[in-house]
Write a protein that holds these residues in place. Structure first.
Motif, PDB file in Angstrom:
ATOM      1  N   GLU A  47     -13.666  -7.114  -8.716  1.00  0.00           N
ATOM      2  CA  GLU A  47     -14.312  -5.885  -8.230  1.00  0.00           C
ATOM      3  C   GLU A  47     -13.299  -4.733  -8.351  1.00  0.00           C
ATOM      4  O   GLU A  47     -12.095  -4.931  -8.109  1.00  0.00           O
ATOM      5  CB  GLU A  47     -14.663  -6.102  -6.749  1.00  0.00           C
ATOM      6  CG  GLU A  47     -15.159  -4.870  -6.014  1.00  0.00           C
ATOM      7  CD  GLU A  47     -15.213  -5.077  -4.485  1.00  0.00           C
ATOM      8  OE1 GLU A  47     -14.342  -5.786  -3.919  1.00  0.00           O
ATOM      9  OE2 GLU A  47     -16.137  -4.522  -3.857  1.00  0.00           O
ATOM     10  N   PHE A  53      -7.600  -0.772  -4.459  1.00  0.00           N
ATOM     11  CA  PHE A  53      -8.804  -0.793  -3.613  1.00  0.00           C
ATOM     12  C   PHE A  53      -8.768   0.436  -2.697  1.00  0.00           C
ATOM     13  O   PHE A  53      -8.387   0.372  -1.524  1.00  0.00           O
ATOM     14  CB  PHE A  53      -8.872  -2.100  -2.812  1.00  0.00           C
ATOM     15  CG  PHE A  53     -10.177  -2.245  -2.087  1.00  0.00           C
ATOM     16  CD1 PHE A  53     -11.342  -2.572  -2.778  1.00  0.00           C
ATOM     17  CD2 PHE A  53     -10.257  -2.024  -0.720  1.00  0.00           C
ATOM     18  CE1 PHE A  53     -12.559  -2.680  -2.115  1.00  0.00           C
ATOM     19  CE2 PHE A  53     -11.471  -2.130  -0.049  1.00  0.00           C
ATOM     20  CZ  PHE A  53     -12.613  -2.456  -0.750  1.00  0.00           C
ATOM     21  N   PRO A 132     -19.791  -3.429   2.823  1.00  0.00           N
ATOM     22  CA  PRO A 132     -19.231  -3.728   4.143  1.00  0.00           C
ATOM     23  C   PRO A 132     -18.467  -2.529   4.708  1.00  0.00           C
ATOM     24  O   PRO A 132     -18.197  -1.556   4.005  1.00  0.00           O
ATOM     25  CB  PRO A 132     -18.272  -4.885   3.849  1.00  0.00           C
ATOM     26  CG  PRO A 132     -17.804  -4.612   2.461  1.00  0.00           C
ATOM     27  CD  PRO A 132     -18.952  -3.944   1.728  1.00  0.00           C
ATOM     28  N   GLY A 133     -18.105  -2.646   5.957  1.00  0.00           N
ATOM     29  CA  GLY A 133     -17.221  -1.658   6.568  1.00  0.00           C
ATOM     30  C   GLY A 133     -17.964  -0.442   7.091  1.00  0.00           C
ATOM     31  O   GLY A 133     -19.127  -0.512   7.493  1.00  0.00           O
ATOM     32  N   HIS A 145     -11.675  -0.243   6.181  1.00  0.00           N
ATOM     33  CA  HIS A 145     -12.522  -0.692   5.061  1.00  0.00           C
ATOM     34  C   HIS A 145     -13.704   0.277   5.016  1.00  0.00           C
ATOM     35  O   HIS A 145     -14.665   0.136   5.768  1.00  0.00           O
ATOM     36  CB  HIS A 145     -12.980  -2.145   5.290  1.00  0.00           C
ATOM     37  CG  HIS A 145     -13.464  -2.765   4.025  1.00  0.00           C
ATOM     38  ND1 HIS A 145     -12.752  -3.718   3.322  1.00  0.00           N
ATOM     39  CD2 HIS A 145     -14.566  -2.537   3.294  1.00  0.00           C
ATOM     40  CE1 HIS A 145     -13.399  -4.054   2.228  1.00  0.00           C
ATOM     41  NE2 HIS A 145     -14.519  -3.349   2.187  1.00  0.00           N
ATOM     42  N   GLU A 147     -16.019   1.347   2.597  1.00  0.00           N
ATOM     43  CA  GLU A 147     -16.921   1.385   1.429  1.00  0.00           C
ATOM     44  C   GLU A 147     -18.147   2.258   1.673  1.00  0.00           C
ATOM     45  O   GLU A 147     -18.657   2.890   0.763  1.00  0.00           O
ATOM     46  CB  GLU A 147     -17.353  -0.030   1.049  1.00  0.00           C
ATOM     47  CG  GLU A 147     -16.244  -0.795   0.354  1.00  0.00           C
ATOM     48  CD  GLU A 147     -16.751  -2.029  -0.346  1.00  0.00           C
ATOM     49  OE1 GLU A 147     -17.652  -1.924  -1.190  1.00  0.00           O
ATOM     50  OE2 GLU A 147     -16.229  -3.120  -0.026  1.00  0.00           O
ATOM     51  N   CYS A 173     -18.332  -8.960  -4.423  1.00  0.00           N
ATOM     52  CA  CYS A 173     -17.568  -9.200  -3.205  1.00  0.00           C
ATOM     53  C   CYS A 173     -18.414  -9.565  -1.995  1.00  0.00           C
ATOM     54  O   CYS A 173     -18.897 -10.677  -1.890  1.00  0.00           O
ATOM     55  CB  CYS A 173     -16.643  -8.024  -2.901  1.00  0.00           C
ATOM     56  SG  CYS A 173     -15.398  -8.497  -1.670  1.00  0.00           S
ATOM     57  N   ARG A 176     -21.350 -11.908  -1.889  1.00  0.00           N
ATOM     58  CA  ARG A 176     -21.241 -13.367  -2.034  1.00  0.00           C
ATOM     59  C   ARG A 176     -21.435 -14.105  -0.721  1.00  0.00           C
ATOM     60  O   ARG A 176     -21.608 -15.313  -0.702  1.00  0.00           O
ATOM     61  CB  ARG A 176     -19.877 -13.750  -2.628  1.00  0.00           C
ATOM     62  CG  ARG A 176     -18.679 -13.690  -1.658  1.00  0.00           C
ATOM     63  CD  ARG A 176     -17.390 -13.801  -2.431  1.00  0.00           C
ATOM     64  NE  ARG A 176     -16.156 -13.895  -1.678  1.00  0.00           N
ATOM     65  CZ  ARG A 176     -15.566 -12.910  -1.000  1.00  0.00           C
ATOM     66  NH1 ARG A 176     -16.139 -11.723  -0.891  1.00  0.00           N
ATOM     67  NH2 ARG A 176     -14.402 -13.108  -0.408  1.00  0.00           N
ATOM     68  N   ARG A 177     -21.380 -13.363   0.384  1.00  0.00           N
ATOM     69  CA  ARG A 177     -21.521 -14.019   1.698  1.00  0.00           C
ATOM     70  C   ARG A 177     -22.982 -14.151   2.104  1.00  0.00           C
ATOM     71  O   ARG A 177     -23.287 -14.760   3.137  1.00  0.00           O
ATOM     72  CB  ARG A 177     -20.773 -13.215   2.767  1.00  0.00           C
ATOM     73  CG  ARG A 177     -19.297 -12.999   2.440  1.00  0.00           C
ATOM     74  CD  ARG A 177     -18.587 -12.298   3.567  1.00  0.00           C
ATOM     75  NE  ARG A 177     -17.254 -11.864   3.173  1.00  0.00           N
ATOM     76  CZ  ARG A 177     -16.162 -12.631   3.224  1.00  0.00           C
ATOM     77  NH1 ARG A 177     -16.253 -13.859   3.671  1.00  0.00           N
ATOM     78  NH2 ARG A 177     -14.984 -12.166   2.845  1.00  0.00           N
ATOM     79  N   ASN A 198     -12.345  -8.063  -3.475  1.00  0.00           N
ATOM     80  CA  ASN A 198     -11.113  -7.546  -2.857  1.00  0.00           C
ATOM     81  C   ASN A 198     -11.253  -7.870  -1.379  1.00  0.00           C
ATOM     82  O   ASN A 198     -11.975  -7.159  -0.665  1.00  0.00           O
ATOM     83  CB  ASN A 198     -11.020  -6.026  -2.991  1.00  0.00           C
ATOM     84  CG  ASN A 198     -10.621  -5.553  -4.377  1.00  0.00           C
ATOM     85  OD1 ASN A 198      -9.460  -5.297  -4.655  1.00  0.00           O
ATOM     86  ND2 ASN A 198     -11.603  -5.430  -5.257  1.00  0.00           N
ATOM     87  N   THR A 199     -10.596  -8.895  -0.918  1.00  0.00           N
ATOM     88  CA  THR A 199     -10.795  -9.326   0.464  1.00  0.00           C
ATOM     89  C   THR A 199      -9.464  -9.403   1.201  1.00  0.00           C
ATOM     90  O   THR A 199      -8.615 -10.237   0.867  1.00  0.00           O
ATOM     91  CB  THR A 199     -11.508 -10.702   0.498  1.00  0.00           C
ATOM     92  OG1 THR A 199     -12.748 -10.587  -0.202  1.00  0.00           O
ATOM     93  CG2 THR A 199     -11.764 -11.148   1.919  1.00  0.00           C
ATOM     94  N   PRO A 200      -9.279  -8.520   2.195  1.00  0.00           N
ATOM     95  CA  PRO A 200      -8.045  -8.615   2.987  1.00  0.00           C
ATOM     96  C   PRO A 200      -7.930 -10.001   3.618  1.00  0.00           C
ATOM     97  O   PRO A 200      -8.928 -10.558   4.086  1.00  0.00           O
ATOM     98  CB  PRO A 200      -8.227  -7.539   4.065  1.00  0.00           C
ATOM     99  CG  PRO A 200      -9.246  -6.589   3.504  1.00  0.00           C
ATOM    100  CD  PRO A 200     -10.158  -7.431   2.641  1.00  0.00           C
ATOM    101  N   PRO A 204     -10.373  -7.386   8.778  1.00  0.00           N
ATOM    102  CA  PRO A 204     -10.040  -6.089   9.363  1.00  0.00           C
ATOM    103  C   PRO A 204     -10.867  -5.762  10.604  1.00  0.00           C
ATOM    104  O   PRO A 204     -10.454  -4.951  11.423  1.00  0.00           O
ATOM    105  CB  PRO A 204     -10.360  -5.073   8.253  1.00  0.00           C
ATOM    106  CG  PRO A 204     -10.837  -5.840   7.071  1.00  0.00           C
ATOM    107  CD  PRO A 204     -11.007  -7.275   7.460  1.00  0.00           C
ATOM    108  N   SER A 205     -12.040  -6.396  10.750  1.00  0.00           N
ATOM    109  CA  SER A 205     -12.878  -6.058  11.906  1.00  0.00           C
ATOM    110  C   SER A 205     -12.716  -7.034  13.059  1.00  0.00           C
ATOM    111  O   SER A 205     -13.370  -6.884  14.079  1.00  0.00           O
ATOM    112  CB  SER A 205     -14.367  -6.046  11.524  1.00  0.00           C
ATOM    113  OG  SER A 205     -14.573  -5.888  10.188  1.00  0.00           O
TER     114      SER A 205
HETATM  115  N1  CDT Z   1     -14.696  -5.605  -1.002  1.00  0.00           N
HETATM  116  C1  CDT Z   1     -15.384  -6.291  -0.076  1.00  0.00           C
HETATM  117  O1  CDT Z   1     -16.602  -6.299  -0.082  1.00  0.00           O
HETATM  118  N2  CDT Z   1     -14.648  -6.930   0.882  1.00  0.00           N
HETATM  119  C2  CDT Z   1     -15.235  -7.566   1.994  1.00  0.00           C
HETATM  120  C3  CDT Z   1     -14.300  -7.454   3.143  1.00  0.00           C
HETATM  121  C4  CDT Z   1     -15.050  -7.285   4.364  1.00  0.00           C
HETATM  122  S1  CDT Z   1     -14.059  -6.929   5.723  1.00  0.00           S
HETATM  123  C5  CDT Z   1     -14.766  -5.509   6.336  1.00  0.00           C
HETATM  124  C6  CDT Z   1     -15.593  -9.024   1.800  1.00  0.00           C
HETATM  125  O2  CDT Z   1     -16.692  -9.417   2.217  1.00  0.00           O
HETATM  126  O3  CDT Z   1     -14.796  -9.808   1.283  1.00  0.00           O
END
Ligand code: CDT
Length: 314
Positions: A47, A53, A132-133, A145, A147, A173, A176-177, A198-200, A204-205
């Motif tokens: 992504e 990012f 997200p975010g 985050h 977006e 990204c 996919r969840r 791109n997933t920290p 972050p939340s």
């Molecule tokens: N880029 C991206 O969609 N990252 C999200 C991080 C979510 S944390 C607020 C993810 O689902 O991996």
């Protein structure tokens, strides 16, 4: 006749804020050549692969925001990637930030992925649906985050494309969840689902979430999506410490059985490959997940009629 294709996920290490598109594209081309050497005919890049990012920052100037977006594709910087793809006969998936200019001077901003075929032609486009975010910085979050500040919700749905002798779909990204993502693609017969992320590494939340759960949820989501829709899933991460934030790697290629066929072992630029038998999921599609025989759509109404949770009356 067996339908087999070697595919690659090209994981990227960090991209610095000041790294030029030219330099990034050089990195992508090196990985494409490496994938080709290993027999791959399709490469999946992450992504927002062309830049850092940037939604981790609340950028103030429109000019700086726009500097992270592409107004056309291919453009001068990315054309060499399309040329190498054509020369090698390798298709690719690429995530990037897109500005679409429409009549009346309005501009739309999307988090986009394209699918390019083995002749270097764009065969499909997807714009991220699940953003997200937040739109504004959250004072108590150690990492932002944002977006929702920079992107509109994608307006293309989840299309599947008949290309490269297969049916292929994309998501990006956070998509996919969500099981809905895979199912909408599965209902179009998608055999390969590609995505970048791109997933920290630390949520972050939710500062209290144990670190190990990040990778568990990453793989759990893709493995479930693959199995429940009898599709290959290819996930390509941007990994490592990018501008001070650690991003998880774990790029992977998942079989329609839900098994991991290949998994990245580093947090840098890394190519992983697997040979995909496109008919591997056929027995699943014809038995346990035979949609035509077993789906009961009359009982699924809430999924499209309601977003949030509404508990039954007390
Ligand atoms: N880029 C991206 O969609 N990252 C999200 C991080 C979510 S944390 C607020 C993810 O689902 O991996």
């Amino acid at each position: 006749m067996p339908r087999k294709i070697v595919v690659a996920a090209a994981q990227m290490g960090p991209v610095a804020r000041d790294e030029s598109r030219w330099h990034v594209v050089d990195r992508l081309i090196s990985m494409m050549r490496e994938a080709h050497r290993r027999g791959a005919r399709l490469v999946v890049f992450p992504e927002l692969a062309l830049t850092t990012f940037f939604p981790r920052w609340a950028l103030q100037s429109e000019e700086e925001v726009d500097s992270f977006f592409e107004t056309e594709m291919p453009n001068n910087a990315t054309a060499p990637l399309f040329e190498v793809a054509k020369e090698l006969g390798v298709g690719f998936h690429l995530g990037y930030a897109e500005i679409e200019a429409v009549a009346g001077g309005k501009r739309h901003h999307y988090n986009t992925a394209i699918l390019v075929d083995q002749k270097g032609k764009i065969a499909g486009k997807y714009r991220k649906v699940h953003l997200p975010g937040y739109a504004e910085p959250q004072p108590h979050h150690p990492v932002q985050h944002l977006e929702k500040r920079y992107f509109e919700v994608g307006n293309l749905g989840f299309p599947a494309f008949r290309t490269m002798d297969s049916i292929m779909g994309m998501c990006i990204c956070n998509d996919r969840r969500w099981p809905e993502t895979y199912r909408v693609l599965g209902l179009q017969g998608a055999e390969i689902i590609m995505l970048g992320y791109n997933t920290p590494s630390a949520n972050p939340s939710s500062a209290s979430e144990p670190l190990h759960l990040g990778m568990f949820h990453n793989l759990l989501s893709m493995q479930a999506g693959a199995y429940q829709n009898a599709a290959w899933v290819i996930g390509a991460a941007k990994a490592g410490i990018e501008e001070g934030v650690h991003h998880m790697g774990g790029s992977c290629i998942i079989a329609p059985t839900g098994e991991i066929a290949a998994l990245a072992t580093t947090e840098g630029d890394e190519v992983i490959t697997a040979e995909c038998d496109l008919d591997k999921g056929t027995y699943i599609r014809e038995t346990i997940f035979n949609f035509a025989a077993h789906r009961r759509i009359e009982h699924y109404k809430l999924i499209t009629e309601q977003t949030g949770v509404v508990p039954p009356p007390e």
